[in-house]
Design a protein around this motif. Structure first.
Motif, PDB file in Angstrom:
ATOM      1  N   GLY B 172       0.932  -1.346   0.155  1.00  0.00           N
ATOM      2  CA  GLY B 172      -0.030  -0.052   0.060  1.00  0.00           C
ATOM      3  C   GLY B 172       0.813   1.335  -0.108  1.00  0.00           C
ATOM      4  O   GLY B 172       0.231   2.360   0.317  1.00  0.00           O
ATOM      5  N   ILE B 173       2.318   1.085  -0.044  1.00  0.00           N
ATOM      6  CA  ILE B 173       3.143   2.247   0.061  1.00  0.00           C
ATOM      7  C   ILE B 173       3.811   2.219  -1.147  1.00  0.00           C
ATOM      8  O   ILE B 173       4.047   3.415  -1.802  1.00  0.00           O
ATOM      9  N   PHE B 262      -2.196   5.389  -6.998  1.00  0.00           N
ATOM     10  CA  PHE B 262      -2.357   6.531  -6.387  1.00  0.00           C
ATOM     11  C   PHE B 262      -1.305   6.515  -5.277  1.00  0.00           C
ATOM     12  O   PHE B 262      -0.847   7.796  -5.106  1.00  0.00           O
ATOM     13  N   PHE B 263      -1.313   5.795  -4.278  1.00  0.00           N
ATOM     14  CA  PHE B 263      -0.562   5.780  -3.065  1.00  0.00           C
ATOM     15  C   PHE B 263       0.877   5.540  -3.515  1.00  0.00           C
ATOM     16  O   PHE B 263       1.714   6.298  -2.830  1.00  0.00           O
ATOM     17  N   TRP B 264       1.198   4.667  -4.284  1.00  0.00           N
ATOM     18  CA  TRP B 264       2.643   4.437  -4.845  1.00  0.00           C
ATOM     19  C   TRP B 264       3.079   5.758  -5.077  1.00  0.00           C
ATOM     20  O   TRP B 264       4.229   6.370  -4.802  1.00  0.00           O
ATOM     21  N   VAL B 333      11.738   9.628   8.783  1.00  0.00           N
ATOM     22  CA  VAL B 333      10.326  10.379   8.530  1.00  0.00           C
ATOM     23  C   VAL B 333       9.754   9.545   7.535  1.00  0.00           C
ATOM     24  O   VAL B 333      10.245   9.209   6.689  1.00  0.00           O
ATOM     25  N   ALA B 334       8.341   9.307   7.730  1.00  0.00           N
ATOM     26  CA  ALA B 334       7.794   8.216   6.956  1.00  0.00           C
ATOM     27  C   ALA B 334       6.937   9.245   5.841  1.00  0.00           C
ATOM     28  O   ALA B 334       6.545  10.221   6.084  1.00  0.00           O
ATOM     29  N   HIS B 335       6.768   8.491   4.612  1.00  0.00           N
ATOM     30  CA  HIS B 335       6.103   8.985   3.638  1.00  0.00           C
ATOM     31  C   HIS B 335       4.968   8.336   3.324  1.00  0.00           C
ATOM     32  O   HIS B 335       4.209   8.126   2.186  1.00  0.00           O
ATOM     33  N   PHE B 336       4.251   7.737   4.448  1.00  0.00           N
ATOM     34  CA  PHE B 336       2.817   6.978   4.187  1.00  0.00           C
ATOM     35  C   PHE B 336       2.018   7.194   5.317  1.00  0.00           C
ATOM     36  O   PHE B 336       2.720   7.852   6.246  1.00  0.00           O
ATOM     37  N   GLY B 337       1.049   6.966   5.346  1.00  0.00           N
ATOM     38  CA  GLY B 337      -0.131   7.145   6.634  1.00  0.00           C
ATOM     39  C   GLY B 337      -0.984   8.279   6.102  1.00  0.00           C
ATOM     40  O   GLY B 337      -1.113   8.642   4.906  1.00  0.00           O
TER      41      GLY B 337
END
Lengths: 357, 357
Positions: B172-173, B262-264, B333-337
């Motif tokens: 999903g990422i 879209f999420f990718w 730092v994350a790039h998802f959520g």
């Protein structure tokens, strides 16, 4: 959507104050905030379990909690006594056998229960037994052990027998004192008296149980060891289900505020009222004597499935049918959860009306 | 309470639409309603995993999911290859060893990663290896395997090697195709891209994995077998975490509606933007090349703890510190959520400002 009245013996309806707690902003689990929260949660759990020892919080349902305890606290080939008298106690027997324990079973028919004399007889004849798994209330029938007598007597005579108690349908519902009675490890789940969604389960670990945990098993996420040693530092070995635990904490706050006897008394009043009503309507309580957690009952010559379906479809009241070999033979109504006299009266009224037509 | 901006690589902020789904009235799990819901949930999971096979829903966190898969799908003493290059892949090595697998480890320094040539070399020299555990993205460093190449090449040459993928910080990422690449069992958790509270985890079981499950292990709640055979009937062997699964279903609906690319694409844009900004501010990206899921970085000669604390206390922006041997040496730092360009810009602006003072 209109909320149904849920009178099944779990999962129960989740009240708004629990949902609000679950919705709180997430905090990271490696932080002083989490440590503070987790310490308070553990205090609340200790009150709920009536123990001064550690209570471990886990993801899973009741079955996972009991299996966590059985696989962490018993050793391979250990002689363990497991009385069975319904679907859940049978499950612990089967799991014990399949996981390599040397299980001695006292098998009783569904609806009956085992007493202290039968248990002591088996222990007297099998001096090698060092563990026991007791199902306090069989959710499948309502049959409830006289746990205080059994645990106290066994501990008096056989101090070295580790006593594990499935209290999934009794903690927060009927009187229960882990330490005073001498239970070494007690299991409770979120979706019963704790009013939370199914998915978290709690296992207490007294000193005799703790002595069976080991730092060499810290890599196993299905062993209690890692959770136990982390809990000593108010920490969690993996990502904890923090938001679900917020919901649990909200319920525990409520128990601490109103005090456990409030809930125990409520259960008793609801059970007595409901049983008098069922008897007055010509029904039969099964088993007799039953514990207060839930009532299993039947109406001779009546189609129980019809009663169940009409309650659900016409009155939006959900009760439970029989399980295992009692499927189709009994109905079950819980006396715990986010319910009170109003819901119990509506249910009883509905049943009486269906019976008379 | 003002919601903080959460940019940690999980647990992520839970959006309102997920909480609303979790709050829906409970349904009993032995009912046609549950069966219907569970069937739809499984369809959503199949899309999310890009598989036509079964995806099992479990209580627990990512670690439980990987251990469920490892203890259910590998046999005692089976030769299993596990590359380690960070805290989580090291955990799978340790669990494999302590649970009785014959583990061959390819150990790489934190921040680097293993490539297909190294893996094929080990397989060529050890023809007895029949299993592999791959950590797609090491959440502790951001290092991400070229999974498509590795899985496809290994399967082409060694069809019988069962490939398990920890995709906890990639599904999903970033692009992931379970079936097309040939992964036999893939693990994802609730508290990452699925936007849900920690506490549920998902394990896909392709045909080669399914052939290793057994009806003789149905009593073990920590074995995938009982869940797998029940899922074939859209049923659950125990009380399922139904309300938590409502939350998952809401997130899956969102993935099915907006579609995975879209999420990718969003992840990629956020990662590129953030890294350009960190470089422009004089920072160093660690490792290089990194996968897009998260960015680990540092500023030579700067106190990283101070950056972390000021972001949290003064700007209510929560990022993550290093883990394991990288504690104090990197920030993450994350790039998802439940985040986008706005939150990423605020974080980057905050970091740049702290650096300049």
């Amino acid at each position: 959507m209109k909320s149904k009245i849920i009178l099944t013996p779990g999962p129960v309806r989740v009240p708004t104050f629990v949902i609000e707690a679950i919705s709180k902003p997430v905090i990271h689990h490696r932080s002083p905030e989490f440590e503070f929260f987790f310490k308070e949660l553990q205090e609340g759990l200790r009150y709920f379990f009536q123990t001064s020892h550690t209570v471990i919080s886990l993801s899973g349902t009741g079955t996972h909690g009991v299996e966590y305890a059985m696989r962490s606290l018993f050793r391979k080939n250990e002689k363990v006594l497991i009385p069975s008298f319904g679907k859940f106690s049978e499950r612990w027997v089967e799991y014990g056998k399949s996981s390599g324990l040397n299980v001695t079973e006292i098998q009783k028919p569904y609806g009956s229960r085992v007493n202290v004399k039968e248990i002591l007889d088996v222990l007297d004849r099998n001096p090698g037994i060092t563990g026991m798994v007791l199902t306090h209330c069989e959710t499948s029938t309502g049959a409830t052990l006289d746990l205080e007598e059994i645990v106290s007597e066994v501990k008096r005579k056989y101090k070295n027998v580790l006593i594990m108690v499935d209290a999934i349908t009794t903690l927060g519902i009927i009187p229960f004192y882990s330490d005073a009675w001498g239970a070494d490890s007690v299991i409770a789940a979120s979706q019963k008296s704790l009013l939370n969604p199914a998915g978290t389960v709690f296992v207490s670990v007294g000193p005799a149980a703790a002595s069976r945990l080991s730092e060499t098993r810290m890599q196993d996420a299905f062993d209690l060891s890692c959770y136990y040693f982390a809990a000593m530092q108010n920490a969690y070995p993996y990502t904890p289900p923090t938001q679900l635990l917020y919901g649990i904490k909200a319920a525990l706050d409520c128990f601490q505020e109103k005090k456990l006897p409030f809930f125990w008394n409520r259960t008793h009043s609801l059970a007595r009222f409901f049983r008098e009503g069922i008897s007055a309507a010509g029904g039969k309580i099964f088993p007799d004597p039953a514990g207060d957690s839930l009532t299993a009952f039947l109406f001779s010559g009546k189609d129980l499935k019809e009663i169940y379906t009409k309650l659900k479809d016409e009155l939006s009241i959900e009760i439970a049918e029989g399980q295992g070999e009692l499927k189709g033979k009994i109905l079950r109504v819980a006396h715990f959860g986010d319910i009170g006299m109003e819901e119990t009266k509506l249910c009883l009224g509905g049943i009486s009306e269906i019976i008379q037509n």
